[in-house]
Each structure stands twice: as structure tokens, then as C-alpha cells.
Enzyme design. Structure first.
Site: not given
Length: 647
Positions: A270-272
Site C-alpha cells: 500500500k501507499d506510504k
């Protein structure tokens, strides 16, 4: 476009300037952006979030890493005012050219705050994963004790500080009496609440009993845990993280549990720069051990524990659900309704997003071309040479030193701290260690999954170019010779993980729409369209000196199997609204943790600014930035986004 590193460095600087980089006071970022660990996986995360050629933003297939989409803070953009020119890739440079909707686009800023981007995983059954319960079952065979009846508040505070201390020799002494039962309870509480600690009873010089608590030293064998008979081997839980890379988050949890990060498995990354929720499995780790870490970890919460028979595998998800806020939105209600209705009904072009290619003058696909052509020295130079433009002058100092001296050791000495585990650092280390600075051998010091990102970026580049040309010539109609997935059992795939496809013919053309059509990513294990689109692949690769018939490379790591990818995507669960605000630092979204704790979105008065809040679900292998692009009709490159923030 800075192949790997400048993308990360710009993110580090951007986050450092963003007042919202530390999560809410309730949860503080533990690692910090300067400790984002620009490891190889992180270093390349922005330009190409995973090593799988058909992966997408939401990390739905073989995702070792994930994108850190769009969004440059207002402060960073203002700082860039001093830069005479921002040089970097724009969408047109990587084949992102077309739109399929007819509505008028509008201005909006993506990811101005990390909480403007919420991502919840969707499992294979279509359920949106939510964090709804932080409780955990007590360890079997040991009755949980009330910590307040065993340890004083002062002891609890000291142990919490000890847990976060870097000094492995640090300890805390708990005063106890001669009552053995009392001491047993203290040891039991330490085991239950502080699994990464070890406790021993000893006597002081004056003959009093104390229990010494300290961190368990790495490599020291601890008592072998007894896994209850009949309990499934894997603990599955929901991981909630704020503004933190997944590898960093799991690494932190593993560190406190004294296990290896490889003990954890996930369906996707997932995105940071976001608030993300997803499922994780761990092998034979008691739920109570994991759950107790919620009291000490920052930026992370874990819950919804249960035991299951098998671990998660990469790709075992059906997509992701997004809640996204676009700040400084300049649109009317009618404009927004037209844009979102079109988005819901028509969808968007499934381009590989800018994160796949980086954000400065040297694209990741350029390195990929050099690797495919066995031009090892050229690949080395592309990775290490200075980057034009942008605000990253400090990063260029060590690069310029390399170009002048070709001295790997002295260049490493000048490299900034945050790049110590980057691909560039590992490449320079290789050049220093291998005989005669052999570039081929030196490149092998970069982990395999990182090197794959370069060649998969080339696949994505060709795919984008072919797709744009196809839409320009044939519009949104399937044509004879196009490829569509078949309905065969997924176990009957051709090659390793490649779906089966069939050609559209005159006889079956009426059975398919443009939403069924797939285009191949170049490789030796796929079929090409039998119409002229198939010839475009050959000619486009030939322009870069790549023979489409020789993608089975003599260096196995650089062989391209290929894959298929749908050209258009329709979102699901689409909703939208206009939100008014006055303070850009205040949140406009309610996270899963907010809901658990009863925290509402703060009310704002004297609102003069407007934001668009939207939510939607996307299938695997898609980029949310490309969905936003279709709505706003703007260039999503970092260079262009910086100019938006300055206006």
C-alpha cells in the site's frame, strides 16, 4: 526523471516540509521520513511500485513495493519557486496522452495532506477490509492478569520507555518482596504485555529481591513457544498504518516481536503517504503478542485478530477502496457531477501511472533498455549520473563527484545518510568490490527485484505508447484481432501466472465490448494482437534497439515473460461531495481509527476554500492517479503538480 533515487528524495523533502507528515498527536510517526529507509525497495517505490509487470497502484499482484502517488506540499512548491526550471518527465513522455471522457476538467491538488488519501484493501470475496476491533484473545493456557494490580504506574511508564530505547543494555529494576507468587505474577505480566523483553529475579547487595527487565538480545534463543494443539498455524490481522511504508511498518513490528519480517505475508503493498488498511498473516505468532504492541507503536494499529490455516499470498485481493480529498478544488457542483458521472459510467484509461517511471530526466525504462541490450556500463551510468533540474541540488553533489572521479569509495563517502541502503549505494559497493569494476557483476549487487523494476518499466512504457496509438486510431471499439481473456479456469494459465486469451473474430465480435479488450505487456510468453496493433509493438521496440522476438534474455533475470492488462477500467462504489474548509491543516476524512475512537471530522468556520471528496473501488492492477487524471484532466507528473501548488 530520476530513475530511482530522486523520486524518493523529493518525497523525503516534501514530507519533511509538510506539517502533516507526523500523524495526529494521537499517533506519531515512529520512524520519521528521514528514516524511511531508502532501501532498494523503498528507493524505487515511487517510479515503479512493484516488480510485477502487470502490477498497479494498489499493489494487487506481485507487489514488493508500492507507489507513493502524486501530491507535493504547498511549502515544497513555494520552495521550488527559486528553481529556474523543473526538468522531469511529464505524462506525454511515457505515452500517457488520451482521455475518454468529454466533461470539462478542473483544478485540484492531490495528497496535500497524507490523510487526504485513505486506502482500504478489498479481499478476494469483495469485502472492504476495515479495522473495527482492537481487542485480542488472551494466550491459551495462561490467564491474563490485570497489569495495574501487579505493576505500579511508574513501573509501567519505565517499561514503556525501555521498550522504545535504542540501548540494548538498558534495563529497569522492579522492586519485589520475598513472596514467590508475587514475583511469578510480575514475570507473567512481562511475558504477556512485553513479549520482546526478558525478566530475571536477582538479589541486590543489601539482600533485597528485584526483577531486572531488559530487551531480549538479538540472536539469543528464547524459550520455545508451545503452539496450542488444534490451533491454525497463522494469525490473520488487520494492519492500519499512517504515513508509513509497509516494509518499515512490518519491520518495526517484527523488531518488537523479535522475529524476522519474512514471518509476515500480505496480499499486496500500500501507499506510504496515505492512511492504509490491509490484512496480514503471521506464522505461529500469538494474537496477544501482536495486539499488545498497540500500546507502544506509533503510526500503527493492529486488530480484528483470528487464526487461519493458510498464509496470504501476493495477489490474493480483488482491489482497493479509496477515499480521496482534492484540495483547492476549482469547480462548480455541475462540473463535479458531470465529471464524476462520466467517471462512474465510462471509467478511465488504465495507463501505467507516472510512479512507474520516476520524476526527472532519466526514466527507469531507460535503464531497462540498457539492461535488455546488455549495455552494462550504460546502465551503471544512467543510475549514477546527475539529474537535471528540480530542487535536488544536494543529491547531485555526489553524482557529479562520481562523474568526475569514477571513484566508487570516495563517492560512497559523499553519499547522504538517507541513501546508505539505496540501489545507488549498493551499485557503488559492487563497483568497489568486484574485479576490474566489472559493471555486470556490480549491477548484481542491486537486489533482483529492484533490477526487475527497470525492465518492467520498459514494458509499461511500450504498453502506454501502444494503448494511446490504438485509441487515437480506433477509438473505443473492439476490432478484429484484439485479445480478450477467456473464461477458462485460472489454474489453466499459459505460462507462469499469465491468463489465457483469445482473439476477437468476425464471428464473436458482438460478444465483446472495449471493456473486455486487453493489451499484452511485451514478453516471450504472450500472444500479440493479429491486427496492426501487434506490428506496432515490434516497431516501437525496434526504435529502442530491442528485438521483440528475443525477450527471453540469456541473463535469466532480464527475461520478460509478459502479461496482459485491460485497457479500460470502470470503478465501483462511486460517491462524491464538495467540502468547505478554512484551515488546510485540519482533516477532512474520518479514518477507521477515528471511527473506533469516536473522533469526528473537525468542524470549520469561515470556510473560504473548497475541496472535493470522492470515494470509489478499483480492481487490481490499476492506478488511482490515472483515475484522478481522468476526472481532473490534468498532468499527474510531479513537475506539473508542483506548478499547481504554486498557483
Amino acid at each position: 526523471m530520476a530513475s530511482v533515487e530522486s523520486s524518493v528524495e523529493s518525497n523525503l523533502k516534501r514530507d519533511a516540509l509538510d506539517d502533516d507528515t507526523a500523524p495526529a498527536k494521537r499517533i506519531k510517526s515512529d520512524e520519521g521520513d528521514d528514516q524511511m529507509k531508502a532501501t532498494c525497495s523503498t528507493s524505487v517505490q515511487d517510479p515503479a511500485e512493484d516488480p510485477h509487470p502487470n502490477s498497479g497502484e494498489s499493489n494487487n499482484d506481485d507487489k514488493k513495493m508500492e507507489e507513493n502517488e502524486g501530491g507535493i506540499s504547498m511549502e515544497d512548491a513555494e520552495r521550488m519557486d527559486d528553481t529556474p526550471e523543473l526538468v522531469g518527465l511529464k505524462e506525454k513522455d511515457v505515452g500517457i496522452l488520451e482521455y475518454i471522457s468529454k466533461h470539462e476538467g478542473f483544478h485540484g491538488v492531490l495528497k496535500q495532506r497524507y490523510r487526504d488519501f485513505l486506502v482500504n484493501e478489498i479481499d478476494e470475496a469483495g469485502n472492504i477490509i476495515r479495522l473495527t476491533d482492537l481487542s485480542y484473545p488472551a494466550p491459551e493456557g495462561e490467564k491474563p492478569l490485570d497489569v495495574n494490580s501487579v505493576l505500579s504506574k511508574e513501573d509501567q511508564e519505565q517499561l514503556a520507555q525501555l521498550l522504545q530505547a535504542d540501548d540494548m543494555e538498558a534495563s529497569h529494576l522492579i522492586q519485589v518482596g520475598d513472596d514467590k507468587e508475587e514475583r511469578t505474577k510480575v514475570h507473567q505480566v512481562i511475558r504477556q504485555l512485553y513479549p520482546s523483553m526478558e525478566s530475571t529475579t536477582s538479589d541486590t547487595a543489601d539482600g533485597k529481591k528485584v526483577i531486572k527487565v531488559m530487551k531480549a538480545k538479538p540472536g539469543v534463543k528464547r524459550r520455545k513457544s508451545r503452539w496450542p494443539k488444534g490451533r491454525p498455524d497463522f494469525c490473520k490481522f488487520v494492519l492500519y498504518k499512517e504515513n508509513m511504508d509497509l516494509n518499515d511498518a512490518l519491520g518495526l513490528v517484527a523488531r518488537y516481536l523479535h522475529i524476522r519480517p519474512h514471518n509476515f505475508a500480505m496480499a499486496g503493498n500500500k501507499d506510504k503517504r496515505a492512511v492504509t488498511v490491509q490484512e496480514i498473516t503471521s506464522y505461529r505468532i500469538d494474537a496477544a503478542r501482536i495486539g499488545r504492541l498497540n500500546d507502544v507503536l506509533r503510526g500503527i494499529r493492529m486488530g480484528n485478530f483470528r487464526y487461519v490455516k493458510k498464509a496470504l499470498n501476493l495477489g490474493e485481493l480483488s482491489g482497493n477502496h479509496f477515499v480521496i480529498v482534492l484540495r483547492n478544488a476549482q469547480c462548480s457542483e455541475q462540473q463535479l457531477t458531470e465529471a464524476m458521472t462520466s467517471f462512474k459510467d465510462v471509467g478511465f484509461i488504465n495507463y501505467f501511472g507516472m510512479q512507474r517511471f520516476g520524476n526527472s530526466s532519466i526514466a527507469t525504462y531507460m535503464v531497462g533498455i540498457a539492461l535488455l541490450k546488455c549495455k552494462w556500463s550504460e546502465a551503471v551510468e544512467l543510475i549514477l549520473k546527475p539529474r537535471e533540474g528540480g530542487s535536488n541540488k544536494e543529491d547531485n553533489k555526489w553524482r557529479e563527484h562520481w562523474m568526475k572521479t569514477k571513484n566508487a569509495q570516495s563517492t560512497l563517502d559523499k553519499m547522504p545518510r538517507h541513501k546508505r541502503t539505496s540501489a545507488e549505494n549498493q551499485l557503488l559497493t559492487g563497483l568497489m568490490k568486484v574485479q576490474k569494476a566489472d559493471p555486470f557483476q556490480a549491477l548484481l549487487f542491486i537486489p533482483r527485484h529492484v533490477r526487475l523494476i527497470y525492465i518492467h518499466s520498459f514494458q509499461s512504457y511500450i504498453w502506454n505508447l501502444v494503448l494511446s496509438r490504438r485509441i487515437q486510431k480506433y477509438g473505443l471499439q473492439p476490432i478484429i484481432g484484439d485479445l480478450v481473456p477467456t473464461d477458462n479456469d485460472p489454474s489453466e494459465q499459459q505460462g507462469s501466472g499469465v491468463i489465457k486469451t483469445a482473439y476477437i473474430t468476425e464471428e464473436n465480435k458482438s460478444e465483446y465490448s472495449i471493456y473486455d479488450v486487453v493489451l499484452p505487456l511485451p514478453g516471450f510468453g504472450i500472444k500479440y494482437p493479429t491486427n496492426e496493433v501487434g506490428e506496432w509493438y515490434k516497431s516501437m521496440m525496434a526504435e529502442h534497439g530491442i528485438d521483440s522476438d528475443k525477450l527471453k534474455h540469456h541473463v535469466k533475470d532480464y527475461s520478460l515473460l509478459g502479461d496482459y492488462r485491460k485497457i479500460l477500467v470502470k470503478p465501483k462504489n462511486v460517491a462524491w461531495s464538495i467540502q468547505k474548509y478554512s484551515n488546510y491543516k485540519l482533516h477532512l476524512t474520518q479514518t477507521d481509527l477515528d471511527k473506533l475512537e469516536g473522533t469526528e471530522v473537525p468542524e470549520q468556520t469561515d470556510c473560504t476554500e473548497q475541496a472535493v471528496k470522492m470515494e470509489f473501488s478499483l480492481p487490481s492492477s490499476t492506478y488511482a492517479t490515472m483515475a484522478i487524471r481522468e476526472i481532473l484532466k490534468i498532468d499527474t507528473s510531479s513537475v506539473h503538480q508542483a506548478t499547481l501548488n504554486k498557483t
